[in-house]
Design a protein around this motif. Sequence first.
Motif, PDB file in Angstrom:
ATOM      1  N   GLY A  15       0.829  -1.202   0.000  1.00 48.99           N
ATOM      2  CA  GLY A  15       0.000   0.000   0.000  1.00 48.99           C
ATOM      3  C   GLY A  15       0.863   1.252   0.000  1.00 48.99           C
ATOM      4  N   THR A  19      -1.551   3.544   4.052  1.00 47.04           N
ATOM      5  CA  THR A  19      -2.494   2.454   3.781  1.00 47.04           C
ATOM      6  C   THR A  19      -1.776   1.138   4.017  1.00 47.04           C
ATOM      7  N   ASP A  21      -0.911  -3.030   3.556  1.00 47.55           N
ATOM      8  CA  ASP A  21      -0.691  -3.978   2.477  1.00 47.55           C
ATOM      9  C   ASP A  21      -1.881  -4.929   2.393  1.00 47.55           C
ATOM     10  N   ILE A  22      -2.032  -5.568   1.233  1.00 48.06           N
ATOM     11  CA  ILE A  22      -3.055  -6.593   1.043  1.00 48.06           C
ATOM     12  C   ILE A  22      -2.355  -7.854   0.568  1.00 48.06           C
ATOM     13  N   ALA A  53      -4.904  -7.535   5.810  1.00 55.23           N
ATOM     14  CA  ALA A  53      -5.993  -7.658   4.851  1.00 55.23           C
ATOM     15  C   ALA A  53      -5.659  -8.805   3.900  1.00 55.23           C
ATOM     16  N   THR A 108     -12.341 -13.419   2.243  1.00 58.45           N
ATOM     17  CA  THR A 108     -11.598 -12.299   2.813  1.00 58.45           C
ATOM     18  C   THR A 108     -11.677 -12.344   4.334  1.00 58.45           C
ATOM     19  N   LEU A 113     -13.957  -5.362   2.628  1.00 55.73           N
ATOM     20  CA  LEU A 113     -12.740  -5.252   1.826  1.00 55.73           C
ATOM     21  C   LEU A 113     -13.019  -5.575   0.357  1.00 55.73           C
ATOM     22  N   ILE A 135     -11.480  -4.601  -4.876  1.00 54.17           N
ATOM     23  CA  ILE A 135     -10.893  -4.566  -3.541  1.00 54.17           C
ATOM     24  C   ILE A 135     -11.022  -3.125  -3.088  1.00 54.17           C
ATOM     25  N   ARG A 137     -10.545  -0.013  -0.735  1.00 53.75           N
ATOM     26  CA  ARG A 137      -9.514   0.466   0.180  1.00 53.75           C
ATOM     27  C   ARG A 137      -9.831   1.876   0.625  1.00 53.75           C
ATOM     28  N   THR A 139      -8.342   5.476   1.934  1.00 52.69           N
ATOM     29  CA  THR A 139      -7.094   6.159   1.614  1.00 52.69           C
ATOM     30  C   THR A 139      -6.130   6.143   2.787  1.00 52.69           C
ATOM     31  N   ARG A 141      -5.198   4.052   6.558  1.00 56.94           N
ATOM     32  CA  ARG A 141      -5.460   2.900   7.396  1.00 56.94           C
ATOM     33  C   ARG A 141      -6.113   3.369   8.691  1.00 56.94           C
TER      34      ARG A 141
END
Length: 180
Positions: A15, A19, A21-22, A53, A108, A113, A135, A137, A139, A141
């Motif tokens: 990210g 933000t 990571d996924i 995530a 998920t 998400l 997905i 997200r 902007t 976290r």
Amino acid sequence: MDEEPTESLWVRIKGMAGTGDISVGVCYRPPSQEDQVDEALDRQIGAASCSQALVLLGDFNHPNICWRANTAGHKQSGRFLECTDDNFLLQVIEEPTRRGAMLDLVLTNKEGLVGNVKLKGSLGCNGHEMVEFKILRATRRAHSKLTTLAFRRADFGLFTDLLGRMPWDKALEGRGAQES
């Protein structure tokens, strides 16, 4: 990993600043997969589900799982369903993806998400519906104070021992006095 090979690919999408990571996993589970390989896949899913995530998708070939009732009609499917439950994974596809069966899944570990899930017809002549989704997200976290309990690390022996020490007869007598 030093274990049975699974047909899976795992990637981490980094990210931008602020933000998270996924982790994304793509799996194919053959219909006749051996128990040892299923167990290896379950361990991989367990390790990946610790990610902030996670989106896990693929053809898992468990046609006898009823996702609405959370039941399975076969031992291997039951173990997979237990794996998804143990790792708090949500299955987001609601319609059959191949010949009336729910073979292709999108799972998920974070509600909200994955969104805008649509089946878009088959690509070529393979018979599976193409699944399209976004997905979603934020902007930034969000820092949540909500804690997720790790039941796999619970000491159920201690819990049982503490319950056994409770004076249940006195607790129940006091309750009866309050009700009368």
